[in-house]
Design a protein around this motif. Structure first.
Motif, short mmCIF file in Angstrom:
data_model
loop_
_atom_site.label_atom_id
_atom_site.label_comp_id
_atom_site.label_asym_id
_atom_site.label_seq_id
_atom_site.Cartn_x
_atom_site.Cartn_y
_atom_site.Cartn_z
N ILE A 20 0.85 -1.20 0.00
CA ILE A 20 0.00 0.00 0.00
C ILE A 20 0.88 1.24 0.00
N GLN A 21 1.92 1.22 0.84
CA GLN A 21 2.84 2.36 0.91
C GLN A 21 3.50 2.61 -0.45
N ARG A 22 3.97 1.56 -1.09
CA ARG A 22 4.62 1.71 -2.40
C ARG A 22 3.69 2.31 -3.43
N ASN A 23 2.44 1.86 -3.44
CA ASN A 23 1.47 2.40 -4.40
C ASN A 23 1.27 3.90 -4.22
N ILE A 24 1.12 4.34 -2.98
CA ILE A 24 0.92 5.76 -2.71
C ILE A 24 2.18 6.55 -3.08
N CYS A 25 3.33 6.07 -2.65
CA CYS A 25 4.58 6.80 -2.89
C CYS A 25 4.95 6.85 -4.36
N LYS A 26 4.65 5.78 -5.08
CA LYS A 26 4.95 5.75 -6.51
C LYS A 26 4.02 6.70 -7.27
N LYS A 27 2.74 6.65 -6.94
CA LYS A 27 1.75 7.47 -7.64
C LYS A 27 2.04 8.96 -7.46
N TYR A 28 2.46 9.37 -6.26
CA TYR A 28 2.67 10.79 -5.97
C TYR A 28 4.15 11.17 -5.90
N LYS A 29 5.03 10.23 -6.25
CA LYS A 29 6.49 10.47 -6.29
C LYS A 29 6.99 11.13 -4.99
N ASN A 33 13.41 6.18 -1.37
CA ASN A 33 13.41 5.03 -0.46
C ASN A 33 12.39 5.30 0.63
N ALA A 34 11.35 4.52 0.66
CA ALA A 34 10.29 4.72 1.64
C ALA A 34 10.80 4.42 3.06
N HIS A 35 10.21 5.09 4.02
CA HIS A 35 10.59 4.89 5.42
C HIS A 35 10.08 3.54 5.94
N THR A 36 10.69 3.09 7.01
CA THR A 36 10.32 1.82 7.62
C THR A 36 8.96 1.95 8.30
N LEU A 37 8.11 0.97 8.07
CA LEU A 37 6.78 0.96 8.66
C LEU A 37 6.86 0.48 10.11
N CYS A 38 6.27 1.25 11.01
CA CYS A 38 6.32 0.92 12.43
C CYS A 38 5.17 1.61 13.15
N SER A 123 2.45 5.02 9.77
CA SER A 123 2.54 6.07 8.77
C SER A 123 2.97 5.49 7.42
N LEU A 124 2.10 5.63 6.43
CA LEU A 124 2.40 5.14 5.08
C LEU A 124 3.06 6.22 4.24
N ALA A 125 2.54 7.43 4.33
CA ALA A 125 3.08 8.56 3.56
C ALA A 125 2.83 9.84 4.33
N ASN A 126 3.86 10.66 4.42
CA ASN A 126 3.72 11.97 5.06
C ASN A 126 4.76 12.92 4.48
N THR A 127 4.77 14.14 4.96
CA THR A 127 5.67 15.14 4.41
C THR A 127 7.09 15.04 4.96
N ASN A 128 7.30 14.27 6.03
CA ASN A 128 8.65 14.11 6.58
C ASN A 128 9.53 13.35 5.59
N TYR A 129 10.65 13.93 5.26
CA TYR A 129 11.66 13.31 4.40
C TYR A 129 11.16 13.01 2.99
N ALA A 130 10.03 13.57 2.60
CA ALA A 130 9.51 13.34 1.25
C ALA A 130 10.27 14.20 0.25
N LEU A 131 10.32 13.74 -1.00
CA LEU A 131 10.97 14.51 -2.06
C LEU A 131 10.18 15.77 -2.39
N CYS A 146 -7.27 5.44 -0.67
CA CYS A 146 -7.16 4.51 0.47
C CYS A 146 -8.54 4.09 0.96
N GLU A 147 -9.48 5.00 0.92
CA GLU A 147 -10.84 4.68 1.37
C GLU A 147 -11.45 3.57 0.52
N ASN A 148 -11.04 3.49 -0.75
CA ASN A 148 -11.55 2.45 -1.64
C ASN A 148 -10.86 1.11 -1.40
#
Length: 182
Positions: A20-29, A33-38, A123-131, A146-148
């Motif tokens: 799920i994280q990869r899909n969001i991060c790829k779609k919105y660039k 390297n995505a952050h570790t999920l925790c 946290s799947l995607a946020n503004t911290n450390y984003a490109l 995500c709601e879908n």
């Protein structure tokens, strides 16, 4: 400096959330390297690391690996613009979070004062450390996509780790506290 006590997933649980994280991060660039999920259990400011390690080791001694329930998504609006998996705040995970918070307070550590309304999440995607920063319309579109996606899963927690807040992924790790097998 802030330190985070985080709960980490086993490989199988991690991979299902990572998709799920990869899909969001790829779609919105968002990330190269995505952050570790925790799951962030506690935030500790300027601790004595040796004392903290000792106290956490004692807190976690009786705890075994356990499961948490993910149930849908939770969003944090501007300035965070964060898309997160919601973790049900019940059972073992909330008991552990309260125990950690109470015990660290008793030992004089600077932790959150009140965790009664704690929103546990991944946290799947946020503004911290984003490109780039998500625009308002991109954030709304990410939330709607995500709601879908009905994401309901039992995920297994296999260890707790202490991290420090640094931009370098290699230097973030401080100590790992593996949980016992059941």
């Amino acid at each position: 400096m802030k330190y985070y006590l985080v709960a980490l997933f086993d490989r199988e649980s991690y991979l299902s959330m990572e998709q799920i994280q990869r899909n969001i991060c790829k779609k919105y660039k968002l990330y190269k390297n995505a952050h570790t999920l925790c799951i962030a259990l506690e935030i500790i400011e300027n601790p004595d690391i040796n004392k903290l390690n000792s106290v956490i080791t004692n807190i976690l001694k009786p705890y075994k690996k356990f499961k948490v329930q993910t149930n849908g998504f939770i969003y944090f609006d501007a300035p965070y613009k964060s898309v997160n998996l919601k973790i049900e705040s019940k059972g073992y995970i909330i008991r552990l979070a309260r125990n950690i918070n109470d015990t660290l307070k008793l030992h004089g550590f600077n932790v959150r004062e009140n965790i009664d309304n704690l929103d546990l999440h991944v946290s799947l995607a946020n503004t911290n450390y984003a490109l780039k920063d998500l625009s308002g319309s991109e954030y709304i579109a990410a939330c709607n996509s995500c709601e879908n996606n009905d994401f309901y899963k039992l995920a297994k927690i296999e260890r707790i780790e202490l991290w420090k807040t640094i931009n370098n992924k290699k230097e973030i790790f401080v100590k790992s506290f593996p949980l016992r097998d059941y």
